[in-house]
Design a protein around this motif. Structure first.
Motif, PDB file in Angstrom:
ATOM      1  N   LEU A 131       0.993  -1.086   0.048  1.00 47.34           N
ATOM      2  CA  LEU A 131      -0.162  -0.091  -0.090  1.00 47.34           C
ATOM      3  C   LEU A 131       0.967   1.104   0.122  1.00 47.34           C
ATOM      4  N   THR A 132       0.561   2.130  -0.827  1.00 40.45           N
ATOM      5  CA  THR A 132       1.481   3.415  -1.017  1.00 40.45           C
ATOM      6  C   THR A 132       0.491   4.616  -0.874  1.00 40.45           C
ATOM      7  N   ALA A 133       1.112   5.512  -0.602  1.00 40.37           N
ATOM      8  CA  ALA A 133       0.457   7.053  -0.383  1.00 40.37           C
ATOM      9  C   ALA A 133       1.363   8.060  -0.683  1.00 40.37           C
ATOM     10  N   ALA A 134       0.902   9.144  -1.024  1.00 40.64           N
ATOM     11  CA  ALA A 134       1.596  10.436  -1.240  1.00 40.64           C
ATOM     12  C   ALA A 134       1.032  11.844  -0.969  1.00 40.64           C
ATOM     13  N   ALA A 154       5.043   7.453   0.975  1.00 38.37           N
ATOM     14  CA  ALA A 154       5.049   6.381   2.085  1.00 38.37           C
ATOM     15  C   ALA A 154       4.695   5.013   1.473  1.00 38.37           C
ATOM     16  N   ALA A 155       5.083   3.710   1.859  1.00 34.55           N
ATOM     17  CA  ALA A 155       4.871   2.512   1.216  1.00 34.55           C
ATOM     18  C   ALA A 155       4.998   1.470   2.339  1.00 34.55           C
ATOM     19  N   GLY A 156       4.194   0.348   2.505  1.00 33.72           N
ATOM     20  CA  GLY A 156       4.265  -0.607   3.285  1.00 33.72           C
ATOM     21  C   GLY A 156       3.632  -1.853   3.060  1.00 33.72           C
ATOM     22  N   VAL A 210       0.747   9.583   6.143  1.00 34.09           N
ATOM     23  CA  VAL A 210       0.555   9.971   4.856  1.00 34.09           C
ATOM     24  C   VAL A 210      -0.636   9.853   4.148  1.00 34.09           C
ATOM     25  N   LEU A 211      -1.315   8.698   4.381  1.00 36.77           N
ATOM     26  CA  LEU A 211      -2.560   8.274   4.010  1.00 36.77           C
ATOM     27  C   LEU A 211      -3.507   9.128   4.406  1.00 36.77           C
ATOM     28  N   GLY A 212      -3.311   9.520   5.987  1.00 42.36           N
ATOM     29  CA  GLY A 212      -4.377  10.491   6.651  1.00 42.36           C
ATOM     30  C   GLY A 212      -4.279  11.877   6.116  1.00 42.36           C
ATOM     31  N   GLN A 213      -2.989  12.181   5.626  1.00 41.94           N
ATOM     32  CA  GLN A 213      -2.897  13.635   4.962  1.00 41.94           C
ATOM     33  C   GLN A 213      -3.615  13.918   3.740  1.00 41.94           C
ATOM     34  N   ARG A 232     -10.020   6.682  -3.055  1.00 42.89           N
ATOM     35  CA  ARG A 232     -10.204   7.823  -2.233  1.00 42.89           C
ATOM     36  C   ARG A 232     -10.650   7.460  -1.041  1.00 42.89           C
ATOM     37  N   VAL A 233     -10.390   7.799   0.205  1.00 42.20           N
ATOM     38  CA  VAL A 233     -11.050   7.483   1.481  1.00 42.20           C
ATOM     39  C   VAL A 233     -12.056   8.097   1.662  1.00 42.20           C
TER      40      VAL A 233
END
Length: 174
Positions: free
Chosen positions: A34-37, A43-45, A73-76, A133-134
């Motif tokens: 899972l990645t986010a930017a 971020a990636a994990g 990062v996902l939260g932002q 998208r959350v």
């Protein structure tokens, strides 16, 4: 009449830690990166707690540990990408157990491109991906469950099968 479990001599329901771990590790999990930017902050994990949650709209849910960079990062960003790890790609899943290190167009040593909908990194060696998208977040315990609508997806290897956690020496449950 329901019989009490054999390992529960008192007959009262409970959460014996050893039994709980054994039972929850019988659930099926895949391995995904899972990645986010947010801008240049990537971020990636590797994650396992991920599932489709609705057909219409197309929703997924992901449980993300709250004390990590991916969660922050996902939260932002309010968005993420899921890169599906192929059955023969255990080394890629393993590489994302540690924090993401970006060097040029590589993250933890693997090539990526930015997703068309969210800008989150898409690992080009992996067979498939989607971006989401959350829409909702449930914060309980040590993880947040993010519910998100899928907004883009792609397949790089239509013959690939995904890596199951049960086919590795790793565990993340219980």
């Amino acid at each position: 009449m329901v019989q009490p479990p054999l390992n529960n001599p008192g007959g009262r329901p409970g959460l014996d830690p050893a039994v709980r771990k054994q039972v929850l590790r019988l659930l099926h999990y895949g391995l995904y990166v899972l990645t986010a930017a947010v801008g240049s902050d990537l971020a990636a994990g590797t994650v396992t707690w991920l599932s489709q949650a609705s057909f219409t709209p197309l929703l997924v849910m992901a449980g993300i540990k709250r004390d990590g960079h991916v969660h922050a990062v996902l939260g932002q960003s309010g968005a993420f990408a899921v890169n599906i790890v192929g059955a023969a790609q255990r080394e890629i899943a393993s590489a994302f157990f540690r924090p993401a290190k970006v060097e040029g167009r590589r993250i933890n040593g693997f090539a990526f491109e930015r997703g068309p909908a969210t800008g989150a990194p898409l690992l080009t060696d992996l067979p498939a991906w989607f971006e989401a998208r959350v829409t909702d977040a449930v914060r309980r315990g040590d993880h947040t469950v993010f519910v998100a609508e899928v907004v883009a997806c792609g397949v790089r290897d239509p013959q690939a099968t995904s890596l199951a956690l049960s086919k590795t020496p790793w565990s993340y449950a219980g």
